[in-house]
Design a protein around this motif. Structure first.
Motif, mmCIF file in Angstrom:
data_model
loop_
_atom_site.group_PDB
_atom_site.id
_atom_site.type_symbol
_atom_site.label_atom_id
_atom_site.label_comp_id
_atom_site.label_asym_id
_atom_site.label_seq_id
_atom_site.Cartn_x
_atom_site.Cartn_y
_atom_site.Cartn_z
ATOM 1 N N HIS A 40 0.840 -1.213 0.000
ATOM 2 C CA HIS A 40 0.000 0.000 0.000
ATOM 3 C C HIS A 40 0.871 1.257 0.000
ATOM 4 C CE1 HIS A 40 0.796 -0.465 4.338
ATOM 5 N NE2 HIS A 40 0.597 0.837 4.413
ATOM 6 N N PRO A 41 0.342 2.347 -0.564
ATOM 7 C CA PRO A 41 1.177 3.548 -0.699
ATOM 8 C C PRO A 41 1.526 4.201 0.643
ATOM 9 C CG PRO A 41 -1.061 3.970 -1.490
ATOM 10 C CD PRO A 41 -0.970 2.508 -1.210
ATOM 11 N N VAL A 42 2.742 4.754 0.719
ATOM 12 C CA VAL A 42 3.214 5.397 1.945
ATOM 13 C C VAL A 42 2.293 6.550 2.364
ATOM 14 C CG1 VAL A 42 5.113 6.728 2.950
ATOM 15 C CG2 VAL A 42 5.616 4.780 1.489
ATOM 16 N N ILE A 43 1.802 7.274 1.369
ATOM 17 C CA ILE A 43 1.006 8.459 1.707
ATOM 18 C C ILE A 43 -0.358 8.082 2.288
ATOM 19 C CG2 ILE A 43 -0.029 8.773 -0.574
ATOM 20 C CD1 ILE A 43 0.471 11.808 -0.169
ATOM 21 N N GLY A 44 -0.796 6.850 2.067
ATOM 22 C CA GLY A 44 -2.054 6.395 2.659
ATOM 23 C C GLY A 44 -3.228 6.489 1.715
ATOM 24 N N ASP A 45 -4.340 5.925 2.176
ATOM 25 C CA ASP A 45 -5.558 5.897 1.385
ATOM 26 C C ASP A 45 -6.514 6.946 1.939
ATOM 27 O OD1 ASP A 45 -7.520 4.235 -0.398
ATOM 28 O OD2 ASP A 45 -8.539 4.545 1.529
ATOM 29 N N GLU A 46 -7.183 7.668 1.046
ATOM 30 C CA GLU A 46 -8.019 8.784 1.473
ATOM 31 C C GLU A 46 -9.101 8.352 2.472
ATOM 32 O OE1 GLU A 46 -9.082 11.351 -1.819
ATOM 33 O OE2 GLU A 46 -10.760 12.116 -0.633
ATOM 34 N N ALA A 47 -9.777 7.253 2.149
ATOM 35 C CA ALA A 47 -10.868 6.796 3.028
ATOM 36 C C ALA A 47 -10.317 6.364 4.392
ATOM 37 C CB ALA A 47 -11.619 5.645 2.374
ATOM 38 N N ASP A 48 -9.181 5.661 4.378
ATOM 39 C CA ASP A 48 -8.557 5.262 5.645
ATOM 40 C C ASP A 48 -8.228 6.488 6.492
ATOM 41 O OD1 ASP A 48 -8.677 2.707 4.755
ATOM 42 O OD2 ASP A 48 -6.513 2.376 4.625
ATOM 43 N N LEU A 49 -7.656 7.496 5.840
ATOM 44 C CA LEU A 49 -7.253 8.705 6.565
ATOM 45 C C LEU A 49 -8.465 9.360 7.217
ATOM 46 C CD1 LEU A 49 -4.592 10.168 4.160
ATOM 47 C CD2 LEU A 49 -4.313 10.086 6.628
ATOM 48 N N GLN A 50 -9.570 9.451 6.458
ATOM 49 C CA GLN A 50 -10.795 10.060 7.001
ATOM 50 C C GLN A 50 -11.202 9.373 8.290
ATOM 51 O OE1 GLN A 50 -12.009 12.768 6.164
ATOM 52 N NE2 GLN A 50 -12.251 13.067 3.945
ATOM 53 N N ASP A 51 -11.053 8.047 8.326
ATOM 54 C CA ASP A 51 -11.548 7.284 9.466
ATOM 55 C C ASP A 51 -10.590 7.228 10.666
ATOM 56 O OD1 ASP A 51 -13.763 6.793 8.023
ATOM 57 O OD2 ASP A 51 -13.206 4.751 7.404
ATOM 58 N N LEU A 52 -9.354 7.678 10.496
ATOM 59 C CA LEU A 52 -8.407 7.587 11.607
ATOM 60 C C LEU A 52 -8.895 8.393 12.801
ATOM 61 C CD1 LEU A 52 -4.894 7.968 9.928
ATOM 62 C CD2 LEU A 52 -5.987 5.885 10.757
ATOM 63 N N THR A 53 -8.766 7.828 13.985
ATOM 64 C CA THR A 53 -9.197 8.553 15.191
ATOM 65 C C THR A 53 -7.972 9.086 15.937
ATOM 66 O OG1 THR A 53 -9.011 6.623 16.607
ATOM 67 C CG2 THR A 53 -11.120 6.936 15.457
ATOM 68 N N VAL A 54 -8.228 10.007 16.858
ATOM 69 C CA VAL A 54 -7.156 10.551 17.678
ATOM 70 C C VAL A 54 -6.492 9.413 18.456
ATOM 71 C CG1 VAL A 54 -6.608 12.124 19.577
ATOM 72 C CG2 VAL A 54 -8.269 12.795 17.848
#
Lengths: 448, 485
Positions: free
Chosen positions: A192-206
């Motif tokens: 998977h790309p180092v920069i990350g996936d847009e949907a995954d990023l949206q869902d990341l919590t604190v």
């Protein structure tokens, strides 16, 4: 002839490791002496490794704080965490305000940077040498007490998402690179790309971010490498003051990687109406990065694709004009490195011809000995690039840190270089037969 | 309101209480609370530069650095764009790029092979005053590298096919660069500042490249590429004697020639503020370049100018950035810098701003300059700027390539040994009074200003303070003037 003599001489001048004991502190330094530079490795009580390399030619010191964490440590559904963490490291810690790190380094005439890769997150500073303690203060504060809150996480997420979108918009081939990594690497860690996936990023919590920080941004998962005008004893004292009181973290979780053998032939194609020209990615699975074959493979990389006089460049771009563009490299991955090539062509017909030309170049590599002048040229180019990795304080600190994370020892660059320069034409024939077989991975990109 | 503030008080008391309770666990050492006080900056030992001249007039400069197996070579030939023949701008650039494109016994691909063989890299850049060739190679191949360099300089073949290749590259490079607003704005600023000076030739556009021919190239090359019009700088593990012996072996056949007198005098400064515009349809932001011709680097007043530049726009902590970006929120970035020529320097400011606030941004830049010319800069700001310059200087000469470049630039601008040796000292001696005095003498308030942006948004906002705007296209051709009443 001359060359060999020089190498033998170098062998004598440079040299192995000296072990010393510093009693009370329990620090066991490991030391390399003299040519091309000296360096000492220490381990603090909390597991932090420290490398010091003194060089008094200019009043400069470079500091590299490298954490052994990258996108490979991310779980499915949580991609983008590693790069997000890099961004948050500039957003303030207990005693340092948002972006204050940057302005402090700027004010004293220094430079700084940070990068995140598959397996590393590296923070670096190059400053006037009287600023060393200031940098130690800054780096230790964000290792010890980064301030993570919802607002900062949200802001960083949105910046990265905007970055992903602009990268996609400016590079129509980006998604083909990502797809190719999925084909080439069976384990999730590398695919998977180092920069990350847009949907995954949206869902990341604190909480996700805090957990990641608490797990990986700990002294026992890091190396602090310093090169330049320092007094070693004094620097070590300051390093211990700022870092040794940071508590050791828990054991670092093991990343599941698929075991060899994983060989099989893959040929896939994708269509895109965004790309201006067709092209393809081509890859091979290679040896373990710390195996002896890897020295030979590194030279094969130069013979095939480094510079305008490499075999593939001359044949595909210059002589037969089959390709518009090519780039490629060997990626150090575990348990096996990969050879990667990306080519752009005028049309689909040229794609086929280029692939045949590459296979014929690989066949040539496997069946005939490389002329000595050509091998020497590749070695000279390799040597220049290798030496260039430690020509100034910052590149040296970085080189020592990366090699340490890779091999867990302080490497002696002169000795290491000799292993590359000792590669023979027979080695090249043998190794290319071992790795450039039938099981290639190809992803064709068809322009709609 | 009241209720709210009481709630806040209650909350903060609670938080205080909680943190007091938790403090035994999270207590931190005292030294973490404030930054450590740095020690004084250690002395800088500037690497020594030795020099000698060959009988044919070639000047050689050596900097000995013994810890690396690499040699960095720079060749300066005073054949920059300002020496291109009248009516043939671009000739100096073509000539410089042709030397690696074939000799009487080596084709351009053989030259590439040779460069790779010595582990080398070879690059060319052309400045208005000089052409600069950078050649880096492994020290064990010093002979082979010098031999190659001598073939390139002494026996260039100038084949038509190769000339066409270079012309094509120059053309596409310029076309590609022209898509950058920064490139367009800067080129236009220099074009207007150097309007009546040979330096203007360095601002040519892609249309003139077709005029360059082999017939004109050959005499240009042989008139200018002469040892008495050149310097070689070598950095690496070698002493003056060895270096000069080797250079002599390969380059003594290079024939000297009587040179024409050097350039005309310094270009004049712009005398009245002049605002110009280049349309870049749909550009998201506007790019502003704002500059004037000032004193050359060899003038001792350059040191207060360097400090002033630092205070005004050297870093994100400088006045322009803090005002235009942080306080007014007009700009994404705003910096100032100095570019050096043999006979002058150009001091300029560049900013990327929101397109709706171009005129206001220009006004704000003028205000910042007026402030500097009306009111002495506080001493602490001067000292901060000086410590930046002094701290940063060693960083600029650390790598072999950077060190050699810096020395090459000094030699090309004819700065003399003292500039190099006394740089620190001269910066240390700058005071607020000296900066103030200098800022009133140099023409900062009558600049050439070039704006590149979307005409629909940018143009109709002028008229408040700027009454006249010259319009140019992206090749630098004058189209007309807008007047606002």
């Amino acid at each position: 002839m001359n060359m060999n003599l020089r190498l033998i001489k170098t062998l004598f001048i440079l040299w192995a490791f000296v072990f010393l004991f510093v009693g009370a502190s329990g620090i066991q330094p490991q030391e390399t002496k003299k040519f091309p530079f000296s360096a000492t490795l220490y381990k603090l009580k909390n597991g932090l490794h420290v490398i010091l390399s003194e060089d008094h030619s200019l009043p400069i010191v470079s500091v590299v704080m490298a954490y052994s964490v990258g996108s490979m440590n991310e779980q499915p559904g949580k991609t983008g965490l590693a790069y997000l963490m890099e961004n948050l490291m500039f957003q303030g810690s207990e005693n340092i305000g948002r972006m204050q790190h940057v302005s402090i380094i700027n004010r004293v005439g220094g430079e700084l940077n940070a990068t995140t890769t598959v397996d590393r997150t590296v923070f670096l500073e190059r400053v006037p040498s009287n600023q060393l303690t200031q940098v130690l203060w800054l780096e230790s504060d964000r290792m010890k007490s980064l301030q993570i809150n919802a607002a900062k996480v949200e802001k960083a997420k949105q910046e990265i998402i905007a970055d992903i979108r602009s990268r996609k918009a400016s590079n129509p081939y980006l998604e083909s690179y990502w797809r190719f990594d999925q084909l080439l690497y069976p384990s999730f860690a590398y695919s998977h790309p180092v920069i990350g996936d847009e949907a995954d990023l949206q869902d990341l919590t604190v909480q996700d971010v805090k957990d990641f920080y608490n797990t990986y941004y700990v002294p026992n998962n890091a190396v602090l490498s310093i090169a330049g005008k320092i007094d070693r004893e004094r620097a070590l004292m300051d390093i211990r003051k700022y870092f040794e009181t940071i508590p050791e973290g828990k054991e670092i979780p093991h990343v599941p990687l698929s075991k060899s053998p994983e060989k099989m032939q893959i040929h896939e194609s994708m269509e895109s109406d965004q790309v201006p020209s067709p092209g393809f990615h081509l890859g091979y699975r290679l040896a373990h990065p710390s195996s002896d074959d890897f020295y030979v493979l590194s030279l094969i990389e130069y013979i095939l694709l480094r510079g305008n006089t490499s075999r593939l460049h001359k044949r595909l771009i210059k002589r037969e004009r089959l390709a518009l563009h090519m780039n490629g490299s060997i990626e150090k991955r575990y348990p096996a490195a990969r050879f990667k090539l990306f080519i752009l062509n005028n049309n689909q017909f040229m794609v086929q011809r280029t692939q045949r030309a590459i296979f014929s170049e690989l066949h040539r590599l496997k069946t005939s000995f490389i002329p000595s002048e050509e091998l020497q040229k590749s070695k000279n180019m390799f040597k220049m690039d290798y030496v260039d990795q430690y020509t100034d304080s910052l590149s040296r600190a970085l080189f020592l840190a990366e090699e340490f994370l890779f091999k867990r020892i302080l490497i002696n660059p002169s000795e290491e270089l000799l292993k590359y320069l000792a590669v023979t034409p027979t080695d090249i024939v043998g190794v290319s037969n071992r790795y450039f077989g039938e099981d290639s991975v190809i992803l064709d990109i068809e322009a709609k | 309101m009241k209720h709210g503030s009481r709630l806040t008080t209650v909350l903060s008391t609670l938080i205080l209480l909680l943190s007091a309770l938790a403090s035994p666990l999270i207590a931190q050492e005292r030294f973490r609370r404030t930054p450590p006080i740095p020690e004084p900056l250690p002395e800088l030992k500037i690497p020594e530069i030795q020099s000698t001249s060959l009988w044919n007039g070639l000047t050689l400069w050596i900097i000995q650095k013994d810890n690396l197996p690499i040699i960095s070579l720079k060749l300066i030939v005073f054949a920059g764009e300002s020496s291109s023949p009248e009516g043939l701008p671009g000739m100096a650039t073509l000539a410089a790029h042709m030397i690696s494109r074939g000799t009487s016994d080596l084709s351009s691909s053989q030259i590439e092979e040779e460069i790779d063989y010595v582990g080398g890299s070879f690059s060319t850049s052309v400045h208005p005053d000089y052409a600069l060739f950078s050649f880096t190679f492994l020290e064990e191949h010093l002979d082979r590298s010098l031999d190659l360099l001598s073939r390139m300089l002494l026996q260039p073949s100038f084949l038509r096919r190769e000339i066409d290749t270079i012309k094509r590259n120059m053309y596409y490079d310029l076309v590609e660069e022209s898509s950058s607003p920064d490139f367009l704005a800067k080129r236009q600023m220099f074009r207007l500042l150097f309007e009546n000076h040979p330096y203007k030739k360095g601002t040519f556009n892609e249309e003139v490249i077709k005029n360059l021919t082999q017939k004109d190239l050959v005499p240009f090359f042989y008139n200018n590429y002469r040892p008495n019009n050149a310097h070689i700088i070598l950095t690496g593990n070698l002493d003056l004697e060895t270096a000069s012996r080797k250079v002599r072996r390969y380059l003594q056949r290079w024939q000297k020639r009587e040179m024409r007198p050097a350039l005309p005098l310094s270009p004049e400064s712009n005398k009245k503020i002049r605002v110009c515009f280049i349309d870049s349809p749909k550009a998201k932001d506007a790019t502003i370049y704002f500059g004037n011709v000032v004193i050359p680097a060899a003038n001792p007043d350059i040191f207060p100018l360097l400090v002033m530049n630092q205070v005004l726009g050297g870093t994100p902590n400088s006045r322009l950035f803090l005002n235009l970006r942080e306080s007014k929120e007009y700009a994404y970035q705003a910096f100032s810098q100095i570019e050096y020529y043999k006979n002058c320097s150009v001091f300029f400011i560049n900013a990327k701003v929101r397109p709706e606030v171009v005129e206001a941004s220009i006004q704000e830049i003028l205000n910042e300059i007026k402030l500097i010319t009306n009111k002495k800069i506080p001493t602490f700001e001067i000292e901060q700027a000086k410590s930046y310059i002094i701290g940063n200087f060693p960083l600029q000469i650390e790598s072999l390539a950077d060190l050699t470049s810096k020395v090459a630039e000094n030699k090309a601008l004819n700065l003399g040994d003292d500039y190099w040796k006394r740089y620190y000292e001269n910066i240390m001696l700058v005071t607020s009074d000296k900066v103030f005095e200098l800022s009133r003498r140099i023409p900062l308030l009558t600049p050439v200003v070039v704006v590149v942006g979307d005409s629909d948004i940018v143009l109709n906002q002028f008229g408040k303070s700027i009454k006249e705007v010259g319009i140019f296209n992206n090749k630098g051709v004058y189209l007309g003037t807008y007047k606002f009443d």
